[in-house]
Scaffold this motif. Structure first.
Motif, PDB file in Angstrom:
ATOM      1  N   VAL A   1       0.861  -1.177   0.000  1.00 28.94           N
ATOM      2  CA  VAL A   1       0.000   0.000   0.000  1.00 28.94           C
ATOM      3  C   VAL A   1       0.896   1.225   0.000  1.00 28.94           C
ATOM      4  N   VAL A   2       0.441   2.252  -0.680  1.00 32.10           N
ATOM      5  CA  VAL A   2       1.139   3.530  -0.627  1.00 32.10           C
ATOM      6  C   VAL A   2       0.380   4.403   0.342  1.00 32.10           C
ATOM      7  N   MET A   3       1.105   4.873   1.345  1.00 35.55           N
ATOM      8  CA  MET A   3       0.461   5.618   2.418  1.00 35.55           C
ATOM      9  C   MET A   3       0.922   7.065   2.373  1.00 35.55           C
ATOM     10  N   ASP A   4       0.011   7.972   2.613  1.00 41.77           N
ATOM     11  CA  ASP A   4       0.382   9.384   2.702  1.00 41.77           C
ATOM     12  C   ASP A   4      -0.592  10.098   3.618  1.00 41.77           C
ATOM     13  N   LYS A   5      -0.090  10.917   4.498  1.00 41.95           N
ATOM     14  CA  LYS A   5      -0.905  11.685   5.443  1.00 41.95           C
ATOM     15  C   LYS A   5      -1.903  10.795   6.192  1.00 41.95           C
ATOM     16  N   GLY A   6      -1.424   9.620   6.597  1.00 41.83           N
ATOM     17  CA  GLY A   6      -2.248   8.741   7.410  1.00 41.83           C
ATOM     18  C   GLY A   6      -3.278   7.929   6.662  1.00 41.83           C
ATOM     19  N   LYS A   7      -3.310   8.074   5.327  1.00 47.59           N
ATOM     20  CA  LYS A   7      -4.316   7.324   4.554  1.00 47.59           C
ATOM     21  C   LYS A   7      -3.651   6.423   3.523  1.00 47.59           C
ATOM     22  N   PHE A   8      -4.379   5.412   3.074  1.00 44.86           N
ATOM     23  CA  PHE A   8      -3.894   4.587   1.971  1.00 44.86           C
ATOM     24  C   PHE A   8      -4.267   5.266   0.652  1.00 44.86           C
ATOM     25  N   MET A   9      -3.272   5.518  -0.172  1.00 45.57           N
ATOM     26  CA  MET A   9      -3.533   6.158  -1.462  1.00 45.57           C
ATOM     27  C   MET A   9      -3.797   5.115  -2.537  1.00 45.57           C
ATOM     28  N   ALA A  10      -3.170   3.952  -2.404  1.00 46.27           N
ATOM     29  CA  ALA A  10      -3.339   2.895  -3.401  1.00 46.27           C
ATOM     30  C   ALA A  10      -2.920   1.577  -2.798  1.00 46.27           C
ATOM     31  N   GLU A  11      -3.374   0.500  -3.374  1.00 43.86           N
ATOM     32  CA  GLU A  11      -3.086  -0.812  -2.837  1.00 43.86           C
ATOM     33  C   GLU A  11      -3.031  -1.811  -3.979  1.00 43.86           C
ATOM     34  N   GLY A  12      -2.090  -2.729  -3.935  1.00 36.49           N
ATOM     35  CA  GLY A  12      -2.020  -3.750  -4.985  1.00 36.49           C
ATOM     36  C   GLY A  12      -0.675  -4.440  -5.011  1.00 36.49           C
ATOM     37  N   THR A  13      -0.462  -5.274  -6.035  1.00 36.68           N
ATOM     38  CA  THR A  13       0.848  -5.882  -6.210  1.00 36.68           C
ATOM     39  C   THR A  13       1.751  -4.828  -6.844  1.00 36.68           C
ATOM     40  N   PRO A  14       3.081  -4.984  -6.738  1.00 34.98           N
ATOM     41  CA  PRO A  14       3.960  -4.002  -7.359  1.00 34.98           C
ATOM     42  C   PRO A  14       3.634  -3.801  -8.843  1.00 34.98           C
ATOM     43  N   ALA A  15       3.472  -4.903  -9.583  1.00 39.07           N
ATOM     44  CA  ALA A  15       3.183  -4.794 -11.003  1.00 39.07           C
ATOM     45  C   ALA A  15       1.809  -4.171 -11.250  1.00 39.07           C
ATOM     46  N   GLY A  16       0.849  -4.593 -10.435  1.00 43.45           N
ATOM     47  CA  GLY A  16      -0.509  -4.081 -10.573  1.00 43.45           C
ATOM     48  C   GLY A  16      -0.586  -2.583 -10.356  1.00 43.45           C
ATOM     49  N   LEU A  17       0.166  -2.103  -9.368  1.00 45.56           N
ATOM     50  CA  LEU A  17       0.154  -0.668  -9.072  1.00 45.56           C
ATOM     51  C   LEU A  17       0.728   0.137 -10.227  1.00 45.56           C
ATOM     52  N   ILE A  18       1.791  -0.402 -10.836  1.00 43.04           N
ATOM     53  CA  ILE A  18       2.391   0.300 -11.967  1.00 43.04           C
ATOM     54  C   ILE A  18       1.391   0.365 -13.119  1.00 43.04           C
ATOM     55  N   GLN A  19       0.753  -0.767 -13.355  1.00 36.87           N
ATOM     56  CA  GLN A  19      -0.216  -0.842 -14.439  1.00 36.87           C
ATOM     57  C   GLN A  19      -1.379   0.117 -14.209  1.00 36.87           C
TER      58      GLN A  19
ATOM     59  N   HIS B   1      -1.530   2.823 -12.152  1.00 35.29           N
ATOM     60  CA  HIS B   1      -1.297   4.252 -11.932  1.00 35.29           C
ATOM     61  C   HIS B   1      -0.295   4.858 -12.887  1.00 35.29           C
ATOM     62  N   CYS B   2       0.225   4.067 -13.811  1.00 32.93           N
ATOM     63  CA  CYS B   2       1.276   4.590 -14.659  1.00 32.93           C
ATOM     64  C   CYS B   2       1.179   3.980 -16.053  1.00 32.93           C
ATOM     65  N   SER B   3       1.778   4.649 -17.022  1.00 34.52           N
ATOM     66  CA  SER B   3       1.880   4.055 -18.355  1.00 34.52           C
ATOM     67  C   SER B   3       2.971   2.991 -18.323  1.00 34.52           C
ATOM     68  N   ARG B   4       3.141   2.270 -19.458  1.00 38.99           N
ATOM     69  CA  ARG B   4       4.111   1.182 -19.457  1.00 38.99           C
ATOM     70  C   ARG B   4       5.549   1.708 -19.397  1.00 38.99           C
ATOM     71  N   GLU B   5       5.779   2.771 -20.187  1.00 38.02           N
ATOM     72  CA  GLU B   5       7.148   3.288 -20.270  1.00 38.02           C
ATOM     73  C   GLU B   5       7.224   4.785 -19.988  1.00 38.02           C
ATOM     74  N   VAL B   6       8.440   5.220 -19.736  1.00 39.91           N
ATOM     75  CA  VAL B   6       8.668   6.648 -19.468  1.00 39.91           C
ATOM     76  C   VAL B   6       9.832   7.121 -20.338  1.00 39.91           C
TER      77      VAL B   6
ATOM     78  N   ARG C   1      11.388   1.500 -18.473  1.00 39.35           N
ATOM     79  CA  ARG C   1      10.098   0.981 -18.006  1.00 39.35           C
ATOM     80  C   ARG C   1       9.623   1.831 -16.831  1.00 39.35           C
ATOM     81  N   SER C   2       8.335   1.909 -16.668  1.00 38.71           N
ATOM     82  CA  SER C   2       7.812   2.598 -15.485  1.00 38.71           C
ATOM     83  C   SER C   2       8.169   1.789 -14.250  1.00 38.71           C
ATOM     84  N   SER C   3       8.400   2.486 -13.160  1.00 35.48           N
ATOM     85  CA  SER C   3       8.748   1.789 -11.928  1.00 35.48           C
ATOM     86  C   SER C   3       7.790   2.187 -10.819  1.00 35.48           C
ATOM     87  N   LEU C   4       7.957   1.487  -9.730  1.00 43.70           N
ATOM     88  CA  LEU C   4       7.144   1.795  -8.564  1.00 43.70           C
ATOM     89  C   LEU C   4       7.406   3.221  -8.082  1.00 43.70           C
ATOM     90  N   GLU C   5       8.623   3.677  -8.330  1.00 45.21           N
ATOM     91  CA  GLU C   5       8.968   5.023  -7.908  1.00 45.21           C
ATOM     92  C   GLU C   5       8.092   6.068  -8.618  1.00 45.21           C
TER      93      GLU C   5
END
Lengths: 283, 314
Positions: B213-231, B233-238, B297-301
């Protein structure tokens, strides 16, 4: 279950490995065990200090001041006993207080401020209350150890003339434990202030030592200074020790007051200490 | 094996979990479930509420609201019992520097009420696991940062914990030490130990976490597998291009249509696309020649920065 690899054949999991009832019940003792193990690394220093301290006091106050006092009173000091006998219960109580003081303050600073080792303890089944209890148990043991050494040195020096002299040890230890509880509560309360330990030494321990009827009866000092003795665990323990040891003439109500004061002070301080440490460690 | 009364393999169940201090909300109503053998990551910038969440799980901090059950028991009422079955690796090592490596392990085992015989055998096993056998009689003070960290982890394993909690396990370590640690943690995961990890290293999260989960200001912003989160919240490549800090903003308008999303930073432009090489070629066709360009490739970062923003939070 995931595939279990080669190295983990023995891995059974905490639910099977840990006897949680035992862990929960005896946490205080494990804390004490840890402190004793640490103390053993300094055991020679503890013994040297335990013997060296009484020898110094004996030589200077006991023999030096003692010869003056005894000379003045035809071989006897206050209460009609030799000065060394008068002094002995006070020195024992002081030794008890000094050693328990060290055993509650420094480990607590070490545990909560300098190294955070207490936080490692509360990540296990151990609770903050059990840490406080464990620390007090070791303070008691160390105080007892020091007091016994002191007693032996005094006995060799000829301070005691009756078997009841042994009772000076429990009298001193009540003060040691009671004072340790107070110091533990204070250490926890003022742990973040810079000069806490040094100030306690200068402004609490030293005056107590001077004005608790240690070297002379409390009645020998002006009334406006006697209050230091009245609140001082050292005076209560010293007076109690003198009653028990050589039958100093003290009214019954005062003897009871001495005992009750020390027990209540220690108990209240310990409850406060437990609250302080729990509050500090569970934010 | 499973002693949770619900009959499921839920190791941790939190609903609406909250923690407030006076006027500050550290954790603001989070829900999550961690199942047996899972490796669960909490990602977030400093002050996101990760450590507070960890402390509540480790029963050293009482929640303000919501529910929290670990191994089927309420953390408010069964703190010592729960902790007896956990392993905790704190953010800062709190080993006892006056004791040796072996003594540190031994004494910690005693806090769980473990017997001498069990601990002594376990210590050998853990020394080997942590690659500290040669340092067994060394004082903790003489160990390197990586060794201390491995010792702290070994110590947390003395009771064979059902759940191992790691608060920023590799912060401050050099790359070699980090990789050794990851290897050790991966082995634990293989053994079926449930791992809870906080980190702000994305590569670490990708290496170790099944789910995060990605947490910010006490809340969960997103949740998933590393690959799933990239897919998600992000495009495939940068594509990262630099035109020099004065020109970046001016060029941006001419390439906006090429990217799914465009991010203009002081030193470079990030173009989120599905095919980096193709779109970089199109850009060059328009007569735009960046000083440097990079397709990756897009990353978790990328996900992390998108969700928690780029501004400094210290």
């Amino acid at each position: 279950m995931t595939v279990v690899s080669e190295q983990s054949r023995t891995w059974q999991g905490a639910l099977k490995v840990v006897d949680s009832q035992r862990a929960i019940r005896f946490g205080w003792w494990y804390v004490a065990e840890y402190r004793l193990r640490n103390l053993m690394k300094w055991i020679s220093a503890v013994i040297a200090f335990g013997i060296g301290n009484p020898v110094l006091y004996l030589a200077s106050i006991g023999f030096g001041v003692g010869s003056l006092v005894n000379h003045h009173g035809n071989g006897l000091g206050p209460d009609g006993v030799p000065y060394l006998t008068f002094l002995a219960p006070a020195l024992l109580a002081t030794a008890a207080i000094q050693s328990t003081f060290e055993e509650v303050t420094f480990p607590t600073m070490h545990g909560l401020k300098w190294e955070n080792v207490y936080y490692a303890m509360t990540a296990t089944a151990v609770t903050p209350n059990q840490i406080a209890t464990g620390v007090m148990v070791v303070a008691f043991l160390r105080g007892l150890f020091t007091t016994i050494i002191y007693w032996v040195v005094l006995a060799i020096a000829g301070a005691f003339h009756s078997p009841t002299a042994l009772l000076a040890i429990p009298a001193g230890m009540i003060a040691g434990v009671s004072f340790a509880a107070v110091m533990l509560a204070l250490t926890l309360r003022f742990i973040d202030s810079q000069n806490f330990l040094a100030s306690i030494g200068r402004f609490v321990i030293t005056p107590l030592f001077m004005f608790s009827g240690t070297f002379f009866p409390l009645s020998a000092i002006p009334i406006w200074l006697r209050w230091i003795g009245w609140i001082s665990p050292l005076w209560h323990a010293t007076d109690l020790g003198r009653v028990l040891m050589y039958g100093r003439a003290v009214p019954g109500w005062l003897v009871a007051t001495h005992a009750i004061y020390l027990v209540v002070l220690g108990a209240v301080a310990f409850i406060i200490a437990q609250r302080q440490i729990t509050k500090k460690m569970t934010k | 094996m499973n002693e949770t009364p619900t009959g499921t393999d839920a190791m941790i169940v939190a609903t609406g979990l909250r923690k407030t201090y006076d006027d500050f909300t550290a954790v603001d109503g989070i829900d999550f479930t961690v199942t047996r053998g899972e490796s669960f990551g909490l990602l977030g910038p400093n002050g996101a509420g990760k450590s507070t969440t960890m402390r509540m799980i480790a029963c050293t901090s009482q929640r303000t609201g919501g529910t929290l059950e670990i191994l089927g028991r309420d953390t408010d009422h069964h703190g010592p019992w729960i902790r007896a079955h956990l392993g905790v690796v704190p953010q800062q090592d709190n080993l006892d520097r006056e004791l040796t490596v072996t003594e540190n392990l031994y004494i910690y085992g005693r806090y769980f009420g473990l017997g001498k015989k069990f601990i002594n055998a376990k210590v050998e096993e853990l020394l080997e696991f942590a690659q500290l056998t040669e340092k067994r009689d060394a004082k903790v003070d003489s160990l390197s940062g990586g060794m201390k960290r491995r010792l702290t982890i070994a110590r947390a394993l003395i009771n064979e914990p059902e759940i191992l909690m790691l608060d920023e396990p590799t912060t401050g370590l050099d790359p070699q030490a980090r990789h050794i640690l990851w290897d050790r943690l991966f082995r634990l995961k293989e053994m079926g130990v449930t791992l809870i990890i906080t980190t702000h290293y994305m590569d670490e999260a990708e290496q170790l976490c099944d789910r995060l989960v990605v947490m910010d200001k006490g809340k969960f912003m997103a949740e998933g597998t590393p690959a799933g989160l990239i897919q998600q919240h992000c495009s495939r490549e940068v594509i990262e291009v630099r035109f020099g800090s004065e020109r970046n903003a001016e060029v941006a308008d001419q390439i906006r249509d090429l990217a799914v999303r465009l991010e203009i930073l002081p030193d470079r432009i990030l173009m989120y696309t599905d095919d980096g090489e193709r779109d970089l070629a199109r850009m060059v066709e328009r007569g735009l020649h960046p000083i440097t360009s990079l397709v990756r490739r897009s990353s978790l970062e990328d996900v992390f920065l998108r969700l928690t923003g780029r501004s400094l939070v210290d």
